[in-house]
Design an enzyme around this catalytic site. Structure first.
Site, PDB file in Angstrom:
ATOM      1  N   ASP A 123      43.191  46.574  44.554  1.00 45.47           N
ATOM      2  CA  ASP A 123      42.860  46.655  43.003  1.00 45.47           C
ATOM      3  C   ASP A 123      41.838  48.120  42.931  1.00 45.47           C
ATOM      4  O   ASP A 123      40.623  47.604  42.791  1.00 45.47           O
ATOM      5  CB  ASP A 123      42.301  45.681  42.496  1.00 45.47           C
ATOM      6  CG  ASP A 123      41.077  44.812  42.942  1.00 45.47           C
ATOM      7  OD1 ASP A 123      40.818  45.304  44.112  1.00 45.47           O
ATOM      8  OD2 ASP A 123      40.231  44.298  42.218  1.00 45.47           O
ATOM      9  N   ASP A 164      38.110  49.051  48.144  1.00 41.34           N
ATOM     10  CA  ASP A 164      39.518  49.018  48.259  1.00 41.34           C
ATOM     11  C   ASP A 164      39.883  50.582  48.627  1.00 41.34           C
ATOM     12  O   ASP A 164      40.634  50.771  49.571  1.00 41.34           O
ATOM     13  CB  ASP A 164      40.247  48.905  47.031  1.00 41.34           C
ATOM     14  CG  ASP A 164      39.958  47.787  46.462  1.00 41.34           C
ATOM     15  OD1 ASP A 164      40.830  46.704  46.655  1.00 41.34           O
ATOM     16  OD2 ASP A 164      39.100  47.565  45.546  1.00 41.34           O
ATOM     17  N   ASN A 187      39.712  45.122  39.478  1.00 41.05           N
ATOM     18  CA  ASN A 187      38.517  45.977  39.488  1.00 41.05           C
ATOM     19  C   ASN A 187      38.406  46.625  37.990  1.00 41.05           C
ATOM     20  O   ASN A 187      37.577  46.991  37.452  1.00 41.05           O
ATOM     21  CB  ASN A 187      38.006  47.054  40.534  1.00 41.05           C
ATOM     22  CG  ASN A 187      37.579  46.322  41.542  1.00 41.05           C
ATOM     23  OD1 ASN A 187      37.044  45.108  41.563  1.00 41.05           O
ATOM     24  ND2 ASN A 187      38.056  46.755  42.824  1.00 41.05           N
ATOM     25  N   THR A 235      42.892  42.485  49.339  1.00 45.40           N
ATOM     26  CA  THR A 235      41.473  42.952  48.828  1.00 45.40           C
ATOM     27  C   THR A 235      41.419  43.198  47.314  1.00 45.40           C
ATOM     28  O   THR A 235      40.488  43.746  46.922  1.00 45.40           O
ATOM     29  CB  THR A 235      41.176  44.520  49.363  1.00 45.40           C
ATOM     30  OG1 THR A 235      42.138  45.612  48.872  1.00 45.40           O
ATOM     31  CG2 THR A 235      41.311  44.493  50.873  1.00 45.40           C
ATOM     32  N   PHE A 277      34.755  37.343  42.880  1.00 43.97           N
ATOM     33  CA  PHE A 277      35.443  38.011  41.992  1.00 43.97           C
ATOM     34  C   PHE A 277      36.866  38.034  42.080  1.00 43.97           C
ATOM     35  O   PHE A 277      37.710  37.544  41.174  1.00 43.97           O
ATOM     36  CB  PHE A 277      34.915  39.344  42.013  1.00 43.97           C
ATOM     37  CG  PHE A 277      35.901  40.266  40.787  1.00 43.97           C
ATOM     38  CD1 PHE A 277      35.580  40.411  39.719  1.00 43.97           C
ATOM     39  CD2 PHE A 277      37.051  41.177  41.294  1.00 43.97           C
ATOM     40  CE1 PHE A 277      36.435  41.091  38.567  1.00 43.97           C
ATOM     41  CE2 PHE A 277      37.895  41.458  40.480  1.00 43.97           C
ATOM     42  CZ  PHE A 277      37.760  41.607  39.185  1.00 43.97           C
ATOM     43  N   ASN A 278      37.351  38.065  43.473  1.00 40.52           N
ATOM     44  CA  ASN A 278      39.063  38.360  43.557  1.00 40.52           C
ATOM     45  C   ASN A 278      39.466  36.971  43.276  1.00 40.52           C
ATOM     46  O   ASN A 278      40.616  36.587  42.680  1.00 40.52           O
ATOM     47  CB  ASN A 278      39.231  38.641  45.029  1.00 40.52           C
ATOM     48  CG  ASN A 278      39.107  40.083  44.885  1.00 40.52           C
ATOM     49  OD1 ASN A 278      39.057  40.754  44.065  1.00 40.52           O
ATOM     50  ND2 ASN A 278      38.808  40.530  46.479  1.00 40.52           N
ATOM     51  N   HIS A 288      32.664  45.384  50.831  1.00 39.33           N
ATOM     52  CA  HIS A 288      33.548  44.327  51.175  1.00 39.33           C
ATOM     53  C   HIS A 288      34.918  44.416  51.843  1.00 39.33           C
ATOM     54  O   HIS A 288      35.268  44.071  52.759  1.00 39.33           O
ATOM     55  CB  HIS A 288      33.628  43.455  49.588  1.00 39.33           C
ATOM     56  CG  HIS A 288      32.522  43.151  48.696  1.00 39.33           C
ATOM     57  ND1 HIS A 288      31.904  42.161  49.079  1.00 39.33           N
ATOM     58  CD2 HIS A 288      32.168  43.640  47.701  1.00 39.33           C
ATOM     59  CE1 HIS A 288      30.687  42.198  48.182  1.00 39.33           C
ATOM     60  NE2 HIS A 288      30.970  43.017  47.167  1.00 39.33           N
ATOM     61  N   ASP A 289      35.916  45.059  51.151  1.00 45.02           N
ATOM     62  CA  ASP A 289      37.270  45.159  51.373  1.00 45.02           C
ATOM     63  C   ASP A 289      37.654  45.716  52.698  1.00 45.02           C
ATOM     64  O   ASP A 289      38.345  45.435  53.316  1.00 45.02           O
ATOM     65  CB  ASP A 289      37.965  46.159  50.251  1.00 45.02           C
ATOM     66  CG  ASP A 289      38.104  45.318  49.045  1.00 45.02           C
ATOM     67  OD1 ASP A 289      37.498  43.988  48.758  1.00 45.02           O
ATOM     68  OD2 ASP A 289      38.233  45.707  48.013  1.00 45.02           O
TER      69      ASP A 289
END
Ligand SMILES: [Ca+2]
Length: 311
Positions: A11, A16, A40, A125, A166-167, A240-241
């Protein structure tokens, strides 16, 4: 070296975008296709962002449009406080001449897995809506999934609520489908991704490789770090991703522990919580390898090498 075949479901999203960059040129990975989900930002925006990243980096990888809403929840949440109005604020892209593929992302996931030898890893992700829908629509894909590597969740603190990341919060029901699907799951949660902060020293290091990829990295992370600082007070944003991709390039970057993980899809207060049974209270068979530590040095080495691959 045998390349790990992956579908990257994302996203974009600043982190990402770095994940796409890292996966596309890695000698360890064969990036078959990119499926996009809302997260996102809205789906219209995340699709454009994925196409922009591929066009900018000159990547010949098909991009598929997936789901624009969660499986069950009415409202799509977005992270514009972190990623800006476009979902990828910071870099300036040339006018877009890439087009999204005609096939729906969920159907692409199904078709690609069914035709495979069972050697494809699905990396997510973003919210897990596309993968969960594919599993529900065609359970025959399950034995074909080699591994699911997902950025999401946490066994400690959330980033949207005290409980949730979040995800998973964006589509807890989809995460529930994925965590109960029975395939090998490696969970890359906030517990490790918050250890790879894109601090000023990292920015200086990555800027030294002066190429397209380093420019994109710096343009993205300059914006991302600013908003992470405003929201969380950190000097550098957690990347993160790309940890999912770094793990596929070199699994030793992560330390994982097998745990039984359940998604809270019932409560108001803690919806989207990944309840990881770290101490094995429930005596249930583990369904996930949960990341508990990361080799930070090794991670940044992988990122730097990923940037240099664009020389
Ligand atoms: Ca993401």
């Amino acid at each position: 070296m045998i390349k790990r075949k992956i579908i990257l479901d994302c996203d974009p999203g600043h982190d990402d975008a770095i994940a796409i960059m890292l996966a596309a040129k890695s000698q360890a990975i064969d990036l078959l296709g990119i499926t996009v989900v809302a997260g996102n930002q809205t789906l219209d925006k995340t699709v454009v962002n994925a196409l922009n990243v591929c066009q900018y980096l000159n990547l010949d990888i098909p991009v598929y449009r997936g789901c624009e809403n969660p499986m069950i929840r009415d409202k799509q949440i977005v992270a514009d406080d972190i990623h800006g109005d476009s979902g990828l604020d910071g870099p300036k892209f040339e006018p877009l001449n890439r087009e999204v593929e005609k096939q729906h992302g969920v159907l692409y996931i199904i078709d690609t897995l069914l035709k495979s030898e069972g050697d494809i890893t699905v990396v997510t992700t973003g919210p897990m809506t596309n993968l969960a829908m594919a599993i529900r629509l065609c359970p025959e894909i399950l034995p074909k999934i080699q591994e699911i590597v997902l950025m999401g969740g946490c066994y400690q603190l959330g980033n949207m609520t005290p409980a949730a990341e979040f995800n998973v919060l964006a589509d807890g029901d989809a995460a529930h489908v994925v965590f109960t699907c029975g395939r090998k799951i490696t969970m890359v949660g906030l517990d490790v991704t918050r250890k790879v902060l894109c601090l000023p020293s990292v920015m200086e290091r990555m800027a030294k490789t002066q190429n397209k990829a380093s420019k994109l990295f710096i343009d993205l992370m300059t914006f991302f770090n600013k908003s992470q600082n405003e929201v969380f007070g950190w000097a550098g944003g957690p990347l993160h991703d790309p940890v999912t991709i770094a793990y596929l390039i070199d699994p030793s970057v992560l330390t994982t522990k097998e745990m039984f993980t359940q998604i809270d899809i019932r409560s108001e207060q803690s919806y989207g919580r990944t309840n990881c049974d770290y101490f094995n209270y429930f005596k249930k068979k583990p369904n996930s390898n949960v990341s508990i530590d990361i080799d930070v040095e090794k991670f940044w080495d992988i990122i730097e090498e990923g940037i240099k691959a664009y020389n």
